[in-house]
Design an enzyme around this catalytic site. Structure first.
Site, PDB file in Angstrom:
ATOM      1  N   GLY A 193      24.567  38.584  35.058  1.00  0.00           N
ATOM      2  CA  GLY A 193      25.584  37.570  35.357  1.00  0.00           C
ATOM      3  C   GLY A 193      25.275  36.831  36.644  1.00  0.00           C
ATOM      4  O   GLY A 193      25.528  35.631  36.766  1.00  0.00           O
TER       5      GLY A 193
ATOM      6  N   SER B 144      38.600  38.768  42.985  1.00  0.00           N
ATOM      7  CA  SER B 144      37.400  39.202  43.724  1.00  0.00           C
ATOM      8  C   SER B 144      37.077  38.269  44.892  1.00  0.00           C
ATOM      9  O   SER B 144      35.925  37.905  45.090  1.00  0.00           O
ATOM     10  CB  SER B 144      36.183  39.295  42.789  1.00  0.00           C
TER      11      SER B 144
ATOM     12  N   ASP C  51      33.960  46.393  41.480  1.00  0.00           N
ATOM     13  CA  ASP C  51      32.820  47.241  41.110  1.00  0.00           C
ATOM     14  C   ASP C  51      32.945  48.638  41.712  1.00  0.00           C
ATOM     15  O   ASP C  51      32.774  49.646  41.032  1.00  0.00           O
ATOM     16  CB  ASP C  51      31.504  46.589  41.535  1.00  0.00           C
TER      17      ASP C  51
ATOM     18  N   SER D 142      24.170  41.296  44.447  1.00  0.00           N
ATOM     19  CA  SER D 142      24.827  39.984  44.591  1.00  0.00           C
ATOM     20  C   SER D 142      24.142  39.150  45.669  1.00  0.00           C
ATOM     21  O   SER D 142      23.968  37.945  45.510  1.00  0.00           O
ATOM     22  CB  SER D 142      26.302  40.099  44.978  1.00  0.00           C
TER      23      SER D 142
ATOM     24  N   SER E 100      36.667  35.632  36.715  1.00  0.00           N
ATOM     25  CA  SER E 100      35.498  36.043  37.490  1.00  0.00           C
ATOM     26  C   SER E 100      35.278  35.092  38.649  1.00  0.00           C
ATOM     27  O   SER E 100      35.385  33.877  38.488  1.00  0.00           O
ATOM     28  CB  SER E 100      34.256  36.048  36.591  1.00  0.00           C
TER      29      SER E 100
ATOM     30  N   GLN F  14      32.435  34.729  39.964  1.00  0.00           N
ATOM     31  CA  GLN F  14      31.064  34.200  39.838  1.00  0.00           C
ATOM     32  C   GLN F  14      31.049  32.740  39.392  1.00  0.00           C
ATOM     33  O   GLN F  14      30.122  32.004  39.709  1.00  0.00           O
ATOM     34  CB  GLN F  14      30.244  35.038  38.850  1.00  0.00           C
TER      35      GLN F  14
END
Length: 432
Positions: free
Chosen positions: A96, A201, A316, A23, A173, A175
């Site tokens: 991703g 997250s 994760d 990440s 998500s 992201q």
């Protein structure tokens, strides 16, 4: 199909220096590319996802040099939006961390209008991107779906992001928000981003905000409900950026130590910006002995007991708890993990299916998994399918800590984040 069989391990002991975080690596490369000045990124992860980002940046005209071992990358920033020749297509595999941030960054206004197509592996075309695209369109972006509505591939015109008030769904998500935040300072006006639903997250958003700050941009965070970003800014190179070790990758080694020995991981510590460092707290709650340093975390075997926890903040690393749970006393329930379903594979179904193969009793819920422990002598030798998901392969290596071997299919899928995983795991393993 290639496979690897791990014989039963009697004890794990030793020290492992973690490869760079996935990440952080891809965020660092993108910020360095957008920034003014040259940035030397060190401890970069050498893996598939990073290679996809590097290939994309090269195609977008970014100059960089990579050290021979691919862990140091010197990036010449373009100092603003990317420019490219019309008709470009970028293949991003199943990354991703490249697809989402690039989708936002490529909307920024270039010096001349051009279109680019972002595509990837078949699984990437099943991973949702609608919440991000909806938000970008509110800010004036031009993004079109080329196959299925709400999913890649997408065609993007660099006609600019205007700013203004933008609502984004945070429930699937983080992201999507990360991508929007990273592009926002280069928009033409100030942006006020409002989160719809529960933001998942959150620690990954903390990573994004911390890194943006390292590159000279501050974001006003109003209790994770609203984020205010000034437009017309520039990212400024910090000249050097050290990528922390991957805390998600640390989870397998820490869990192994907690189950059967003593393992020290270096490259992350108590001041890490990665939320997945908190995985160690879960092991501690289960009964492991945890020691924290500035640059290390150590896990030592304790009498493990099952836990019932919300693990939305460490999605994760939480996967590792699912296999570790087999070695605890009492059942374990991992809750609020719906977003496992939109990762490299549907991880909830995959995890439940493969745990049952080794003899476990598992209940798979819509957004939780309940796992009963298994006596060491009752594990069954199984061939574990990995679904082209690096974390499935690494999680199931822990099964070898029982009295039974485990066979992992397609072990090379760990190349997404940790190409040398099985070699490193083997170095710590002792057999009688």
């Amino acid at each position: 199909m290639e496979k690897i069989t791990l014989a039963p391990i009697s004890r794990v002991e030793g020290e492992i220096n973690l490869p760079g975080s996935k990440s952080l690596s891809n965020r660092a490369l993108l910020l360095a590319a957008l920034a003014k000045g040259t940035t030397k990124v060190t401890n970069l992860l050498d893996s598939d996802d990073i290679r996809h980002m590097l290939n994309a940046l090269k195609a977008l005209g970014v100059n960089y040099s990579l050290s021979e071992d691919k862990t140091v990358c010197t990036v010449e920033g373009v100092g603003g939006a990317f420019n490219w020749k019309n008709g470009l297509a970028l293949f991003l595999g199943n990354a991703g961390t490249a697809m989402r941030p690039l989708t936002a960054a490529l909307c920024l206004k270039g010096s001349s209008e051009a279109e680019v197509v972002l595509t990837g592996e078949p699984r990437m075309k099943e991973r949702p991107i609608k919440h991000l695209v909806d938000a970008l369109r509110q800010a004036g972006a031009s993004v079109q779906y080329l196959e299925n509505e709400g999913y890649p591939p997408v065609a993007i015109r660099n006609s600019g992001l205007k700013g203004g008030k933008v609502q984004i769904d945070g429930s699937i998500s983080s992201q999507f928000l990360t991508a929007l935040l990273m592009a926002a300072p280069l928009a033409e006006g100030d942006m006020e981003i409002e989160i719809i639903g529960e933001l998942v997250s959150k620690p990954y958003i903390d990573i994004t905000l911390a890194m943006m700050k390292d590159f000279g941009v501050k974001v006003e965070n109003r209790n994770y409900q609203t984020f205010v970003v000034k437009g017309n800014q520039s990212y400024l190179s910090p000249e050097k950026y050290l990528v922390e070790g991957d805390a998600s990758s640390a989870s397998y080694f820490l869990a192994a130590g907690a189950i059967k020995g003593k393992v020290k991981v270096t490259g992350i510590g108590k001041n890490s910006i990665q939320g997945d460092r908190l995985f160690a707290n879960v092991l501690e709650a289960m009964g492991a002995k945890i020691t924290w340093g500035d640059d290390f975390i150590q896990a030592e075997q304790g009498k493990l007991k099952g836990v019932d926890m919300d693990m939305n903040h460490i999605p994760d690393a939480a996967m590792t708890i699912a296999t570790a749970a087999l070695f605890a006393e009492g059942e374990t329930v991992i809750r609020n993990i719906y977003n496992w379903r939109v990762k490299e594979t549907d991880r909830l179904t995959a995890m439940a299916t493969e745990l049952r193969k080794v003899g476990a009793t598992v209940e798979e819920g819509e957004d939780f998994i309940r796992i009963q422990p298994l006596p060491l002598t009752q594990f069954q030798h199984a061939e574990i399918a990995t679904y082209n998901d690096h974390r499935m392969a690494m999680c199931f290596s822990l099964i070898a800590l029982s009295d039974t071997p485990v066979t992992i299919l397609d072990p090379k899928c760990t190349a997404k984040t940790f190409p040398t995983y099985f070699t490193e795991f083997e170095k710590l393993s002792e057999r009688t």
